[in-house]
Design a protein around this motif. Sequence first.
Motif, PDB file in Angstrom:
ATOM      1  N   TYR A  93      -1.546 -14.650 -10.442  1.00 14.89           N
ATOM      2  CA  TYR A  93      -0.887 -13.784  -9.457  1.00 14.89           C
ATOM      3  C   TYR A  93      -1.900 -12.892  -8.758  1.00 14.89           C
ATOM      4  O   TYR A  93      -2.679 -12.197  -9.404  1.00 14.89           O
ATOM      5  CB  TYR A  93       0.174 -12.921 -10.139  1.00 14.89           C
TER       6      TYR A  93
ATOM      7  N   GLU B  46       1.061 -12.276  -4.214  1.00 14.58           N
ATOM      8  CA  GLU B  46       1.885 -13.113  -3.352  1.00 14.58           C
ATOM      9  C   GLU B  46       3.343 -12.693  -3.409  1.00 14.58           C
ATOM     10  O   GLU B  46       3.841 -12.249  -4.437  1.00 14.58           O
ATOM     11  CB  GLU B  46       1.799 -14.594  -3.758  1.00 14.58           C
ATOM     12  N   THR B  47       4.038 -12.882  -2.290  1.00 16.37           N
ATOM     13  CA  THR B  47       5.485 -12.693  -2.261  1.00 16.37           C
ATOM     14  C   THR B  47       6.152 -14.037  -2.536  1.00 16.37           C
ATOM     15  O   THR B  47       5.493 -15.089  -2.532  1.00 16.37           O
ATOM     16  CB  THR B  47       5.950 -12.182  -0.881  1.00 16.37           C
TER      17      THR B  47
ATOM     18  N   ASP C 284       5.466 -16.294   0.338  1.00 16.74           N
ATOM     19  CA  ASP C 284       4.132 -16.894   0.273  1.00 16.74           C
ATOM     20  C   ASP C 284       4.148 -18.138  -0.616  1.00 16.74           C
ATOM     21  O   ASP C 284       3.570 -19.176  -0.264  1.00 16.74           O
ATOM     22  CB  ASP C 284       3.108 -15.896  -0.285  1.00 16.74           C
ATOM     23  N   VAL C 285       4.810 -18.023  -1.762  1.00 12.66           N
ATOM     24  CA  VAL C 285       4.883 -19.151  -2.695  1.00 12.66           C
ATOM     25  C   VAL C 285       5.674 -20.298  -2.077  1.00 12.66           C
ATOM     26  O   VAL C 285       5.262 -21.467  -2.150  1.00 12.66           O
ATOM     27  CB  VAL C 285       5.498 -18.717  -4.046  1.00 12.66           C
TER      28      VAL C 285
ATOM     29  N   LEU D 192       6.100 -21.039   1.123  1.00 13.79           N
ATOM     30  CA  LEU D 192       5.297 -21.673   2.172  1.00 13.79           C
ATOM     31  C   LEU D 192       4.180 -22.523   1.576  1.00 13.79           C
ATOM     32  O   LEU D 192       3.898 -23.628   2.055  1.00 13.79           O
ATOM     33  CB  LEU D 192       4.725 -20.618   3.120  1.00 13.79           C
ATOM     34  N   GLN D 193       3.569 -22.027   0.517  1.00 14.47           N
ATOM     35  CA  GLN D 193       2.518 -22.790  -0.150  1.00 14.47           C
ATOM     36  C   GLN D 193       3.079 -24.106  -0.684  1.00 14.47           C
ATOM     37  O   GLN D 193       2.456 -25.166  -0.537  1.00 14.47           O
ATOM     38  CB  GLN D 193       1.924 -21.961  -1.280  1.00 14.47           C
TER      39      GLN D 193
ATOM     40  N   LYS E 132       3.799 -16.648   9.349  1.00 17.33           N
ATOM     41  CA  LYS E 132       4.119 -15.996   8.083  1.00 17.33           C
ATOM     42  C   LYS E 132       5.293 -15.034   8.224  1.00 17.33           C
ATOM     43  O   LYS E 132       5.810 -14.547   7.242  1.00 17.33           O
ATOM     44  CB  LYS E 132       2.905 -15.199   7.565  1.00 17.33           C
ATOM     45  N   ASP E 133       5.702 -14.766   9.449  1.00 17.69           N
ATOM     46  CA  ASP E 133       6.705 -13.728   9.680  1.00 17.69           C
ATOM     47  C   ASP E 133       8.110 -14.294   9.892  1.00 17.69           C
ATOM     48  O   ASP E 133       8.803 -13.916  10.806  1.00 17.69           O
ATOM     49  CB  ASP E 133       6.284 -12.849  10.858  1.00 17.69           C
TER      50      ASP E 133
ATOM     51  N   ARG F 228      15.818 -12.754   2.014  1.00 16.39           N
ATOM     52  CA  ARG F 228      14.381 -12.591   1.763  1.00 16.39           C
ATOM     53  C   ARG F 228      14.102 -11.199   1.233  1.00 16.39           C
ATOM     54  O   ARG F 228      14.549 -10.202   1.794  1.00 16.39           O
ATOM     55  CB  ARG F 228      13.590 -12.802   3.048  1.00 16.39           C
TER      56      ARG F 228
END
Length: 164
Positions: free
Chosen positions: A29, A32-33, A36-37, A39-40, A79-80, A95
Motif C-alpha cells: 500500500y 492508493e484509493t 486507483d486500484v 483503474l489499475q 483519473k477524475d 465513489r
Amino acid sequence: MDGIPNHVMLKQYSHDATFSDNHVREIPYNGETAMDVYLQLMNSTPGWIDALMRLRNRIASLLGLKHLGNFDDFSPAKKDFNVGDRVGIFTMIYRSPVEVIMEDRDKHLDVKVSFHITPNGNRATVTASTVVHVKNRLGKVYMFFVGPAHKLIVPATLNKLPKI
C-alpha cells in the motif's frame, strides 16, 4: 449466501441477489484509493479474459443482449471519473477513497461490482465483490454460464495486482 463483508458498501445491495461473490487480495500500500486500484485492474486484465469478453459480446449480440465493450474501454490517463461516468464496461454509482461501486443494468440483469481497499500500514486488503439480480429467464441462462467463469476471472484479475 454472498459472503460480502459488512464493511463493504455493496453489501446493502446483496439482499435477494441471484448471484454474489467476494474475493480478497493483500497488496503493498502506497496511498492508493479504491479508484486507483480499479483503474489499475482494468488496465491489466489478462488477455484470456479480454478474449472471453470479445466472445461474450459476439454471442450476446446474437441473443439480443447488450454489447458491453471491453474492460479497458476508457482513457487510462483519465483519473477524475465521477459518479455517473462510464468507466470501461460499467457506470460508476458510488465513489469514496476506500470503495468504488460500478454497475451495469439491462432488461435481463442488474450487476454491481465493488472494489474496497482497507489500508493497514504499508499493506492493504483489496476486496472485490459482485452482486447480480437476475430479472428474467434469459438472465438466468446467461448467469448459468457466466457465474462459474466469474469465479475464475476475478481472482485472475486480482492476481495482476502487485504482490506483497
